[in-house]
Design an enzyme around this catalytic site. Sequence first.
Site, short mmCIF file in Angstrom:
data_model
loop_
_atom_site.label_atom_id
_atom_site.label_comp_id
_atom_site.label_asym_id
_atom_site.label_seq_id
_atom_site.Cartn_x
_atom_site.Cartn_y
_atom_site.Cartn_z
N SER A 66 5.47 38.89 6.51
CA SER A 66 6.38 39.99 6.87
C SER A 66 6.57 41.05 5.80
O SER A 66 7.25 42.05 6.04
CB SER A 66 7.75 39.42 7.28
OG SER A 66 7.70 38.95 8.61
N LYS A 69 5.90 44.61 6.83
CA LYS A 69 6.86 45.57 7.39
C LYS A 69 7.21 46.69 6.42
O LYS A 69 7.74 47.73 6.85
CB LYS A 69 8.12 44.82 7.85
CG LYS A 69 7.88 43.84 9.00
CD LYS A 69 9.16 43.16 9.45
CE LYS A 69 8.92 42.25 10.65
NZ LYS A 69 8.26 40.98 10.28
N SER A 130 13.99 40.89 9.65
CA SER A 130 12.54 40.76 9.71
C SER A 130 12.06 40.56 11.15
O SER A 130 11.16 39.76 11.43
CB SER A 130 12.04 39.60 8.84
OG SER A 130 10.66 39.71 8.58
#
Length: 431
Positions: A66, A69, A130
Site C-alpha cells: 500500500s 498509494k 489505506s
Amino acid sequence: MTVKSAKSSLQFGLFLCVFIVTLMVGGISVRAAAPNLQVKSAIAVDAQTGQVLYQKNDQQPLPIASMTKLLSTYIVLNEIKAGRMHWNQRVTVSPEIAKMSRNKDLTNVPLSANRKYTVRDLFQASLISSANGAISALGNAVAGNPHRFIDKMRATAKQLHLTSAHLITASGVTNGQAGKLGYSTLAKNDENTMSARDVARLSQIILKQYPEILQTTRLSKSWFDKGHSDETRMNTWNLMLKGQSQADAHLPVDGLKTGTSKAAGGNFAGTVDRNGHRIITIVMHAQNKKTGDPARFVQTRHLMNWVYANYRPVTLNAQTYQLSNVKVPMGKSTTAETTVAAPTTIWLGKQQSKDQLSSKVVIDAEHRQKGGLKAPLAANTQVGHVQLMLACRPISQLNDNGTLKLPIKTIYSIKEANWIVRTWRNFVSLF
C-alpha cells in the site's frame, strides 16, 4: 572558477583528504556505527535536499504493497492542481470496486455500487485507512478505467525517474486480489515493486510539491461519508502518530504511508519534523507476524533516533556560507561572491565541522564565459550550482548522479569592466 584555480583547489583537496585519512587511521570515527535494522531494505534522507543519511540495500526493488498509494494520490493531487478534478467532485463507484471494498481480507472502507462519494472522502480513506477500493475509485475518476490509470502511474513514475517501479494495481494489492481490476495476462501473485530509494524520492517530491498531504496523513481517526448510509469510522495504520501505541514524544511523526502484504512484510514510509528539520525514512520487509505487528515502527524509531543522535543540521546561507573565488574575467572586480540560492540545511556528523566541506562550482551555460562568470549580473541571480564534499567524500543525494548539488546565486551585483580593460584582458589572454 578557472582551470588553474580548479586544479589548485583539487591539489589542496587531495592533500587535505590524505591529512584527514591519516588522522583517522587510529580508528577515530565521525559518527557511531549505523544501526543494524531488522529489515531487508531501508533509507533515511533529508526531506528538503534529499541528502542520504542512512542506506541499507536501498536500490533493490521489493514489494511495496500500500505504499503504492503515495504515487496514486500524487496523481490525484496533480489532477486537482491542474483543475481537472476538484475536492467536492462526486465519484461513482463501479460494482467491481464496490466488491473489492467489501473484501474483509483487504484494508478497506466499504463502498456501495453506483453510489457517489466526494474526492475528498475517497482521498482521506486512501491515506488514513489505506482503503483499496477508495483509491481504485479515484483512479477510475482520473483515467476512466483501471488499466488506463496504471498506464498513467507508469508514465508518472518514468517522469519522476522512479526507475525501479513495477506497477500493476492502483492500490498495491496483488494482481489476483484485484480481481477484474487486474490483468488476465499476469500471474495472480504479481504485485507492485519499487526500491526504498525510489519510495524516498517519491515521498520527497510529494512533500515538496504538496506539503498539505500532511494534513491528512497526520490524522489518526476520521469519518468517511459522515451522515450518510456508508458512514464509517476510519482508524490509521500508522502507529507512530500521536496517541498511537508506537508514538514517541521526541519523534512527532506526521506521515506518510504503511504497506503490508505477504510478500512485502511490514513496510513504512515515515516522516518526522523535529525542531524544523524534517527527514524521511523508508523501511521495507520488516517482520509482520500478525495484524498490528509493530516491528516496522520499532525499526523506524531506531532509524530516526539514530539520525538525530548522530547528525546535526547546519544551515547554509549568505551569512554562513560564501564562495568568494568565482572568477569574473570581464568584471570590474575579477571575482564574485556567491552563496546558496536559498537557506539550506545539510547534515554533518556530530564530530564533523563545516570547515571539512569542500565545494566545486559549476556555472550554468547562460551565465558562463571562458574563465568564469559573464558580467554584468544583478544581485541574487541564480548562476549555477555547487557540488559538495564532506571530509573528502561526496555527499550522497537522491538525484540521478548521487552527489549533493545546491543552486547558487550572486550576493552582490557584478559590474562589467569598461571596454578598454576588457580589450586589454582579451589581448593578455592570447598569451
